[in-house]
Design an enzyme around this catalytic site. Sequence first.
Site, PDB file in Angstrom:
ATOM      1  CG  ASP A  38      -1.961   1.152   1.157  1.00 40.56           C
ATOM      2  OD1 ASP A  38      -2.786   1.101   0.291  1.00 40.56           O
ATOM      3  OD2 ASP A  38      -1.651   2.206   1.887  1.00 40.56           O
ATOM      4  CB  THR A  72       0.931   3.534  -5.597  1.00 43.88           C
ATOM      5  OG1 THR A  72       0.650   2.633  -4.417  1.00 43.88           O
ATOM      6  CG2 THR A  72       2.160   2.962  -6.123  1.00 43.88           C
TER       7      THR A  72
HETATM    8  P1  ADP Z   1      -2.695   2.316  -6.005  1.00 45.78           P
HETATM    9  O1  ADP Z   1      -2.173   2.616  -4.823  1.00 45.78           O
HETATM   10  O2  ADP Z   1      -2.422   3.474  -6.916  1.00 45.78           O
HETATM   11  O3  ADP Z   1      -4.327   2.105  -5.800  1.00 45.78           O
HETATM   12  P2  ADP Z   1      -2.436  -0.455  -6.876  1.00 45.78           P
HETATM   13  O4  ADP Z   1      -1.156  -1.068  -6.722  1.00 45.78           O
HETATM   14  O5  ADP Z   1      -3.578  -0.688  -6.015  1.00 45.78           O
HETATM   15  O6  ADP Z   1      -2.259   1.179  -6.604  1.00 45.78           O
HETATM   16  O7  ADP Z   1      -2.596  -0.379  -8.251  1.00 45.78           O
HETATM   17  C1  ADP Z   1      -3.714   0.407  -8.902  1.00 45.78           C
HETATM   18  C2  ADP Z   1      -3.733   0.164 -10.480  1.00 45.78           C
HETATM   19  O8  ADP Z   1      -3.826  -1.237 -10.949  1.00 45.78           O
HETATM   20  C3  ADP Z   1      -5.101   0.631 -11.081  1.00 45.78           C
HETATM   21  O9  ADP Z   1      -4.612   1.388 -12.305  1.00 45.78           O
HETATM   22  C4  ADP Z   1      -5.648  -0.477 -11.624  1.00 45.78           C
HETATM   23  O10 ADP Z   1      -6.723  -0.329 -12.726  1.00 45.78           O
HETATM   24  C5  ADP Z   1      -4.808  -1.646 -12.022  1.00 45.78           C
HETATM   25  N1  ADP Z   1      -5.159  -2.903 -11.776  1.00 45.78           N
HETATM   26  C6  ADP Z   1      -6.033  -3.689 -10.736  1.00 45.78           C
HETATM   27  N2  ADP Z   1      -6.217  -4.767 -11.139  1.00 45.78           N
HETATM   28  C7  ADP Z   1      -5.757  -4.905 -12.259  1.00 45.78           C
HETATM   29  C8  ADP Z   1      -5.673  -6.082 -13.193  1.00 45.78           C
HETATM   30  N3  ADP Z   1      -5.940  -7.470 -12.704  1.00 45.78           N
HETATM   31  N4  ADP Z   1      -5.023  -6.329 -14.426  1.00 45.78           N
HETATM   32  C9  ADP Z   1      -4.209  -4.907 -14.587  1.00 45.78           C
HETATM   33  N5  ADP Z   1      -4.427  -3.795 -13.836  1.00 45.78           N
HETATM   34  C10 ADP Z   1      -4.901  -3.815 -12.684  1.00 45.78           C
END
Ligand code: ADP
Length: 495
Positions: A38, A72
Amino acid sequence: MNIAAGKAVAESVRTTLGPRGMDKMLVTSSGDVIITNDGATILKQMDIEHPAAQMIVEVSESQEEEVGDGTTTAAVIAGQLLAKAEKLIEDDVHPTTIVEGYSEANQIAQEAITSHILNEPLDDKTLQKVATTSMTGKGTGDVSPSELSKIIVDAVKHVTKSEKVSRDDIHLQTRVGASSSATELVKGFILESERAHEHMPKSVSKGKVLILDMDLEIRDPEVDAEFTITSVDQLTAAFEAEETELRGYADTISKAGVNIVFCTEDIDDRVAGFLSDKDILAFEDVSSDDAKALSRATGAMRVATLHNLSNEDLGTVDSLEIQKFNDDELTFVEAGSKAEAVTVFLRGGTQHIVDELERAVSDGLDVVTAAVESGEVVPGAGVIEIGIASHVRSVAASIEGRKQLAVEAFADAVEVIPRTLAENAGLDQIDTLVDLRAANDSGRAGIIAKGESGELDDPVKHGILDPAAVKREAIDSATEAATMIIRIDDIIAAS
Ligand code: ADP
Ligand code: MG
C-alpha cells in the site's frame, strides 16, 4: 534539489503498482517489520526528512483520506510531473509557465475522465469488480480478492441509504489464528471489553440492551462531609444504606427488562455481583467510540440516568456471543438486518497477514463507497491514463507559447501508470505504450496481468474497474503537489 527529492520518493513506490506490483518490507530502527503493497502506508512509514519529499508523502496521505485508494498512482504521477518539469526548466521554460501548463492540463484531464465513465448500472456484480480491482496484488492470505469483494459489497450495501454510504458505520476487527478465508461479515459490532463479572452469562439470544453513560457506584456527596459513628448499629446501618443504593441500580435495570448493559464508566464490584445474580450481562469502561457503534448496532439510546428508563431507550440484539481467542475474549453483538452498523471480522495466520488484509479490505470498502456515492466508474489497467494523455495531447496543439510544452509534458507524465503496469507485468515499456496508444485510438485495451506476463485486452471484459473519483483525486492531488514544489526556488531555514 527539491525536484530530485520528490522524484526519489515517488520512485520508491513505483514497483508496488498494480496486480504484479511487489511488496516492501519496512524495518524500523527497533526492528519492527511491516510488509505492505500500500503506497500510503509505505510512504507514511518511510523515514523522510527532506521537506519537498515530504510533500509527496502528503499527496498519498490526502489521497488516502479523500478516496482511500490510488495512493501509489498519485505519488508516482507527482514524481513524473516533477521529472518532466526538471527537463523543461533545463530547456529554459520558466517554472511559472510550467505551473500554468500543468494546472490547465489537469482541467483537460478531468474532462477526459468524465468522457470515460462507463454507463453500466452499478449493480452488486459491478461493485464487486471495483472492490476486486482495488485489492488485486495485495497480500490477502488464502482468501481471494473476489471472495472478499462479496463481503465488502454486502457491508457497504448494508449501511447505504438512498445512495449515501455511512462509511463510519463499517468497522473492522482482527484476530490472528484462523486462516484468512474465515473472514466474515458480522451485522452488528464486535466489542473487545471483558465482562464485569466472571459469572455473568457468555451468550444471550434476543436480548434487551442498555447503554449507560454513568457509573454504577456509591454517589459522592456534593459537599465535603464527615460522619462520626459512635455505635456498631450505626455502622451496620451505613453499610446497609450503601448496599440498598447499589442493589437499587441492579433492581431498576432488571425491572426494565434489560439483559445486557454496556457502561462507559465504572461498575462497582457489588453491583456487578447483583447484576450477575439476575443473569444480566454487563461491560464497564466501554470506550465512547465503542458505545457509539453499539448504539448504531442495537438501536439503544445512550442514557446518563436510570430515572424514567423507558423501552424506547433500549436496544435489541438477535444474539450476543462471547468467544475466546488465545488470551482474550471478543463479544459478538449481532442484530441482523436492523443493525445500522456492521463489522468485518478479519482473520489470518500471522499478524503480518492480518495487517495487510486489513489494509486491502479498507481499500475495498473505500472504493465501493466512492463508486456507490458518485455512481461513476472508469476502466482500469492503464486505459484511463492512456485516454487522459491522448486527450491532453490533442488539446495541447491549440495552446500557444511555451505553456504548450508543459501541457504535453503532463500527458507524458500521466502515461507513467500504463508504463509501470507494463514493466511490473514483465512487458517492454516502450513497445507496450506504443501498442496501447494505437489500440485505444479505435477501441479499448489495457494491460491485463496473466500468468508470468501480461497481455493487452479490454479491462472492462476482465472486470478491471476503478471509481472515477479515485482517478480524479489522484491527478488533482499529484498536480497540486508537483506545482507547489516547482514554484519553490529556495529553502530557507526558519526559526
Ligand atoms: P494504488 O495505490 O494507486 O491504488 P495499486 O497497486 O492498487 O495502486 O494499483 C492500481 C492500478 O492497478 C490501477 O490503475 C488499476 O486499474 C490497476 N489494476 C488493478 N487490477 C488489475 C488487473 N487485474 N490487471 C491490470 N491492472 C489492474
Ligand atoms: Mg489500489
